[in-house]
Design an enzyme around this catalytic site. Structure first.
Site, PDB file in Angstrom:
ATOM      1  N   CYS A  10       0.827  -1.204   0.000  1.00 57.96           N
ATOM      2  CA  CYS A  10       0.000   0.000   0.000  1.00 57.96           C
ATOM      3  C   CYS A  10       0.857   1.247   0.000  1.00 57.96           C
ATOM      4  O   CYS A  10       2.050   1.203   0.302  1.00 57.96           O
ATOM      5  CB  CYS A  10      -0.881   0.040   1.246  1.00 57.96           C
ATOM      6  SG  CYS A  10      -1.981  -1.357   1.362  1.00 57.96           S
ATOM      7  N   GLY A  36       0.087  -0.032  -5.023  1.00 57.67           N
ATOM      8  CA  GLY A  36      -1.218  -0.662  -4.804  1.00 57.67           C
ATOM      9  C   GLY A  36      -2.202  -0.222  -5.859  1.00 57.67           C
ATOM     10  O   GLY A  36      -2.369   0.988  -6.063  1.00 57.67           O
ATOM     11  N   ASN A 110      -0.165   0.909   5.941  1.00 59.20           N
ATOM     12  CA  ASN A 110       0.696   0.132   5.046  1.00 59.20           C
ATOM     13  C   ASN A 110       1.410  -0.900   5.908  1.00 59.20           C
ATOM     14  O   ASN A 110       2.134  -0.537   6.830  1.00 59.20           O
ATOM     15  CB  ASN A 110       1.705   1.076   4.368  1.00 59.20           C
ATOM     16  CG  ASN A 110       2.723   0.349   3.495  1.00 59.20           C
ATOM     17  OD1 ASN A 110       3.747   0.926   3.146  1.00 59.20           O
ATOM     18  ND2 ASN A 110       2.474  -0.884   3.121  1.00 59.20           N
ATOM     19  N   GLY A 111       1.197  -2.181   5.592  1.00 61.56           N
ATOM     20  CA  GLY A 111       1.835  -3.245   6.374  1.00 61.56           C
ATOM     21  C   GLY A 111       0.829  -4.323   6.697  1.00 61.56           C
ATOM     22  O   GLY A 111      -0.233  -4.407   6.064  1.00 61.56           O
ATOM     23  N   TYR A 253      12.721  -4.435  -5.072  1.00 61.14           N
ATOM     24  CA  TYR A 253      11.622  -4.540  -6.029  1.00 61.14           C
ATOM     25  C   TYR A 253      10.499  -3.520  -5.867  1.00 61.14           C
ATOM     26  O   TYR A 253      10.013  -2.974  -6.850  1.00 61.14           O
ATOM     27  CB  TYR A 253      11.032  -5.955  -5.918  1.00 61.14           C
ATOM     28  CG  TYR A 253       9.839  -6.215  -6.795  1.00 61.14           C
ATOM     29  CD1 TYR A 253       9.997  -6.504  -8.148  1.00 61.14           C
ATOM     30  CD2 TYR A 253       8.547  -6.165  -6.280  1.00 61.14           C
ATOM     31  CE1 TYR A 253       8.898  -6.741  -8.961  1.00 61.14           C
ATOM     32  CE2 TYR A 253       7.445  -6.403  -7.086  1.00 61.14           C
ATOM     33  CZ  TYR A 253       7.626  -6.696  -8.417  1.00 61.14           C
ATOM     34  OH  TYR A 253       6.543  -6.938  -9.214  1.00 61.14           O
TER      35      TYR A 253
END
Ligand code: SF4
Length: 474
Positions: A10, A36, A110-111, A253
């Site tokens: 995210c 995302g 986020n996570g 990445y």
């Protein structure tokens, strides 16, 4: 290209104190779309109330001039979502907005919280009703708990209950709060604009988009409160000693190459990984070609170090739509074909070093290698700019079931034979860590090493909250 078997997590973006906060948040999310693509949302405040617009789809599909105008404000937080817990449905799109005894609050995360299902079960047993199947909602139930509300700093007590990875943005009518978990799994940075507005984003790429200046990272275990009085900081979660858990996969990445993540530029880290890979695995060849797009930076480093020309073997279709998850191998092969075309004349009769950023299932890599063979490559030497991925991630990266990871059960030589390449080398673990400036102890490398920074003996899989039960990741 986004590999169908790993998906991003995210993106967070927030801004305090700008007349065009809503429009700038829209731009910030657009810059962070790579993190995302399932849904996006923005919540703003007029000082008394929070206003929200959110939906499924890409940022440019969810927002338009009319709906952005309806939520205009001087303060906003936004989120792009890929679901790592809970399915891709409208109700799970963030920021989530709630009313509780303390007033309104919006939250963007986020996570991945590894104890969310357990916390939720406990609340459901005493009658709480959850509106979403996202792990994030449990944070609001903790916040609303009278025992926490009666504390001087309720959020500190809430955060002490969470286990796992969380960078958070919370918006209250009178303040914005940015949080990073004590181990710092996911990035979050602070910036400022010329007129004094304060911005927060997952990656600095969003700052570049709106001409903001990077100030610093939100530190692991830090709560940053932003309001009209400025920025205030406080700590939570105690001392983690020398240990941290910044996700090394952000460098390999996920993050955009133009971004600064965990204090350094992502392209420079990836190029260093490519150089290191060349030192560890030199081979006679005519051309170095990246598998687009994430491997491009590593290929630049490899070609430079090996003194082999850097070339192009593939073109990428920008019009084939979003990457999508295909349930069958045939579908995945088709997805790769729709995205990539081989430039036959550039590689025919040549000895190629093909640089990949990572290999997950191996199926898409095998498809690309097959396409290069068909186009007449004489030799193919695959070089992977990260170590073999052997273990699951429980911290917000949607790797497939560990049994489907090609390196989980196969040796490097077995993988070489499966991929049908003349030689195969992965970047060593030590080589990878030598390419980042931050102390290696501060990075999570668990998907490579199995050395998890927190206890994952009872991990919860992605849809556990929908099934109303805890299930072990199998
Ligand atoms: S397990 Fe791998 S992908 Fe997950 S947080 Fe750790 S380094 Fe990142």
């Amino acid at each position: 290209m986004q590999t169908p078997s790993i998906r991003h997590h995210c993106a967070l973006f927030g801004i305090w104190g700008h007349d065009d906060a809503t429009a700038l948040t829209h731009l910030g999310l657009y810059a962070l779309q790579h993190r995302g693509q399932e849904g996006a949302g923005i919540v703003t405040t007029n000082g008394e109330h929070l206003l929200r617009h959110a939906g499924l789809g890409l940022v440019n599909e969810v927002f338009n001039a009319v709906n952005l105008n309806k939520i205009r404000g001087r303060v906003a937080i936004g989120h792009c979502r890929y679901s790592t817990t809970g399915s891709c449905t409208e109700k799970n799109v963030q920021p989530l907005l709630f009313s509780y005894a303390g007033g309104q609050v919006a939250i963007a995360h986020n996570g991945n919280l590894i104890n969310a299902a357990l916390l939720r079960q406990n609340y459901e047993k005493v009658g709480h009703i959850f509106q979403t199947t996202s792990d994030t909602e449990v944070i609001i139930h903790l916040l609303a708990k009278p025992a926490h509300q009666s504390k001087e700093k309720p959020l500190n007590h809430v955060l002490n209950h969470l286990q796992g990875a969380y960078s958070l943005l919370l918006l209250f009518p009178d303040r914005m709060v940015a949080v990073r978990d004590p181990l710092g799994f996911r990035p979050l940075c602070l910036g400022t604009m010329e007129d004094g507005a304060i911005v927060v984003a997952s990656e600095t790429k969003a700052f570049d988009m709106i001409d903001a200046t990077y100030l610093r990272d939100v530190e692991p275990g830090e709560i940053v409160t932003i309001d009209d009085k400025g920025i205030r900081s406080r700590r939570f979660g105690g001392d983690t000693g020398t240990r941290g858990a910044a996700c090394i996969f952000e460098q390999i990445y996920f993050a955009d190459p133009s971004s600064k993540v965990f204090g350094e530029n992502v392209h420079m880290v990836r190029a260093a990984m490519g150089r290191k890979l060349a030192q560890e695995s030199g081979v006679e060849a005519d051309l170095v070609v990246p598998v687009p797009n994430a491997a491009q930076c590593a290929a630049v480093g490899y070609a430079h170090e090996a003194d082999i020309p850097l070339g192009r073997a593939f073109t990428t279709s920008y019009f084939s739509g979003r990457s999508f998850i295909m349930p069958t191998q045939a579908g995945r092969d088709l997805a790769v074909k729709m995205k990539l075309s081989v430039i036959k004349e550039a590689i025919e009769g040549k000895r190629l070093v093909v640089v990949e950023d990572s290999v997950v299932r191996g199926t898409t890599t095998r498809g690309k290698i097959g396409a290069l063979r068909e186009a007449g490559a004489k030799e193919i030497h695959l070089r992977v700019a990260s170590p073999p991925i052997r273990h699951a991630c429980y911290f917000g990266i949607d790797f497939p079931n560990p049994k489907k990871l090609i390196a989980n059960t196969r040796s490097v030589d077995e993988i070489r034979r499966y991929l049908q390449v003349d030689s195969l080398h992965y970047l060593s673990h030590e080589g990878m860590l030598s390419c980042v400036k931050m102390d290696p102890q501060k990075y999570c490398t668990a998907c490579f090493s199995g050395d998890y920074p927190i206890d994952v003996s009872e991990p919860v899989e992605k849809f556990a909250l929908e099934r109303g039960q805890l299930r072990m990741f199998t």
